[in-house]
Design an enzyme around this catalytic site. Structure first.
Site, short mmCIF file in Angstrom:
data_model
loop_
_atom_site.label_atom_id
_atom_site.label_comp_id
_atom_site.label_asym_id
_atom_site.label_seq_id
_atom_site.Cartn_x
_atom_site.Cartn_y
_atom_site.Cartn_z
N GLY A 160 44.51 59.28 32.01
CA GLY A 160 43.28 58.95 32.72
C GLY A 160 42.49 60.20 33.04
O GLY A 160 41.79 60.29 34.05
N GLY B 24 36.72 61.38 36.83
CA GLY B 24 37.13 61.25 38.23
C GLY B 24 38.35 62.07 38.63
O GLY B 24 38.46 63.27 38.35
N ILE B 25 39.29 61.41 39.30
CA ILE B 25 40.47 62.09 39.85
C ILE B 25 41.33 62.66 38.72
O ILE B 25 41.87 63.77 38.83
CB ILE B 25 41.30 61.11 40.72
CG1 ILE B 25 40.46 60.59 41.90
CG2 ILE B 25 42.57 61.78 41.24
CD1 ILE B 25 41.08 59.41 42.65
N ASP C 276 43.43 59.59 27.45
CA ASP C 276 42.40 58.68 27.98
C ASP C 276 41.82 57.90 26.80
O ASP C 276 42.08 58.23 25.63
CB ASP C 276 41.29 59.47 28.68
CG ASP C 276 40.53 58.66 29.73
OD1 ASP C 276 40.69 58.94 30.93
OD2 ASP C 276 39.78 57.73 29.35
N GLY D 3 43.00 54.04 35.85
CA GLY D 3 42.93 52.77 36.54
C GLY D 3 41.61 52.09 36.25
O GLY D 3 40.63 52.75 35.89
N SER E 127 46.62 52.97 45.38
CA SER E 127 45.41 52.82 46.20
C SER E 127 45.78 52.25 47.56
O SER E 127 46.75 51.50 47.68
CB SER E 127 44.44 51.84 45.52
OG SER E 127 43.37 51.53 46.40
N TYR F 183 43.08 43.55 41.69
CA TYR F 183 43.21 45.02 41.79
C TYR F 183 44.30 45.36 42.82
O TYR F 183 45.15 46.22 42.57
CB TYR F 183 41.87 45.63 42.19
CG TYR F 183 41.92 47.14 42.33
CD1 TYR F 183 41.90 47.98 41.22
CD2 TYR F 183 41.97 47.75 43.60
CE1 TYR F 183 41.95 49.37 41.35
CE2 TYR F 183 42.01 49.13 43.74
CZ TYR F 183 42.00 49.93 42.61
OH TYR F 183 42.06 51.30 42.74
N LYS G 37 47.94 47.37 42.12
CA LYS G 37 48.37 48.60 42.80
C LYS G 37 49.63 48.35 43.64
O LYS G 37 50.48 49.24 43.78
CB LYS G 37 47.23 49.14 43.67
CG LYS G 37 46.00 49.58 42.87
CD LYS G 37 46.32 50.70 41.90
CE LYS G 37 45.09 51.32 41.26
NZ LYS G 37 45.41 52.43 40.34
#
Ligand SMILES: NC(=O)c1ccc[n+]([C@@H]2O[C@H](COP(=O)([O-])OP(=O)(O)OC[C@H]3O[C@@H](n4cnc5c(N)ncnc54)[C@H](O)[C@@H]3O)[C@@H](O)[C@H]2O)c1
Length: 261
Positions: free
Chosen positions: A12, A16-17, A36, A77, A117, A156, A160
């Protein structure tokens, strides 16, 4: 700069993160494999394209990357605005297949860190429900399980919750057999491209309330150091933990509310 270069897979890493995690380790001199759908965006030594919804692609990738890895950061995610099957496949099943496949490729003393999350809040009350999902080890079984669930419960959150529960169940076995620790990091709302989708699926007013309570949303620079810590020898005796990184918003919720000062 690290004196000893480590070998780190960041899944990923395209945004972002995950992109910030890959860049952080790359900049300190580690060997980073960025995975990714769009891996070329990442700062890394190696890039690999993989659709995490597809178990065969995960298997093929893991068969080609060699061994002696020190860390897996599974950060990928998708939000609740995506089809339910994709949410479960990327956020839960892909993480599980990737982690299980990576363990034999990792050095003893290694670390798996998955990004979950705070939306998983309440997972402890759903262990019986989630047990059925954790028995699902392929995409068809995951879709069959989801078809029997309440469509109004946010998928979602389910994905998680399953990621945290699975990581906790994996942690002891991974340590005993491979000498690898497994932990999860659970961010609160974080300024990344996914945030707009969260506002759409969870309600903008909900996220605005979180921001008003703790003062701001998280930045990737709040999350990456926690991923780094859990991946480091400094956390060498931390295993099977889920760490909230949310400015403290969620902590009082499961203990009867905040103290009034
Ligand atoms: N940003 C937030 O507010 C927030 C809050 C809590 C948890 N998280 C979690 O943090 C993690 C990182 O999210 P982010 O905020 O950086 O989002 P992001 O959208 O910026 O990054 C997600 C990355 O996952 C990749 N990805 C998605 N589906 C994929 C697939 N099928 N195959 C391969 N790669 C795929 C995307 O290409 C993207 O690079 C996610 O697991 C997310 O659920 C984010």
């Amino acid at each position: 700069m690290n004196t000893e270069q480590r070998r780190i897979v960041v899944v990923g890493a395209g945004s972002g993160i995950g992109a910030a995690t890959a860049a952080h380790f790359h900049d300190q001199g580690d060997h980073v494999l960025a995975v990714d759908l769009r891996p070329e965006a990442a700062k890394a030594s190696q890039h690999a394209q993989c659709d995490l919804r597809d178990a065969a692609q995960i298997r093929d990738l893991l068969g080609s990357i060699g061994d002696s890895w020190d860390m897996l950061a599974y950060v990928a995610g998708v939000p609740g605005t995506a089809p339910a099957a994709d949410v479960l496949k990327v956020n839960y099943l892909g993480m599980r297949l990737f982690a299980e496949g990576m363990l034999p490729l990792m050095q003893r003393g290694g670390s798996v860190v998955t990004v979950a999350s705070v939306a998983a809040l309440g997972w402890q009350d759903r262990i019986d429900v989630l047990a059925g999902l954790l028995e699902s080890t392929d995409a068809d079984a995951v879709e069959r399980w989801q078809a029997g669930q309440d469509p109004n419960y946010p998928v979602y959150s389910t994905s998680k919750q399953a990621a945290i529960l699975y990581a906790k169940r994996l942690a002891a076995a991974a340590w005993q057999r491979y000498g690898v620790r497994v932990n999860t990091v659970s961010p609160g709302p974080t300024e990344t491209p996914i945030l707009g989708d969260f506002e759409a699926s969870m309600g903008k007013e909900v996220l605005d309330t979180v921001r008003a309570t703790v003062g701001r949303h998280a930045r990737v620079s709040d999350i990456v150091p926690v991923i780094e810590f859990l991946g480091s020898p400094a956390a060498g005796w931390v295993n099977g933990q889920d760490i909230h990184v949310d400015g403290g918003f969620v902590a009082p919720m499961s203990v009867g509310g905040p103290v009034q000062l």
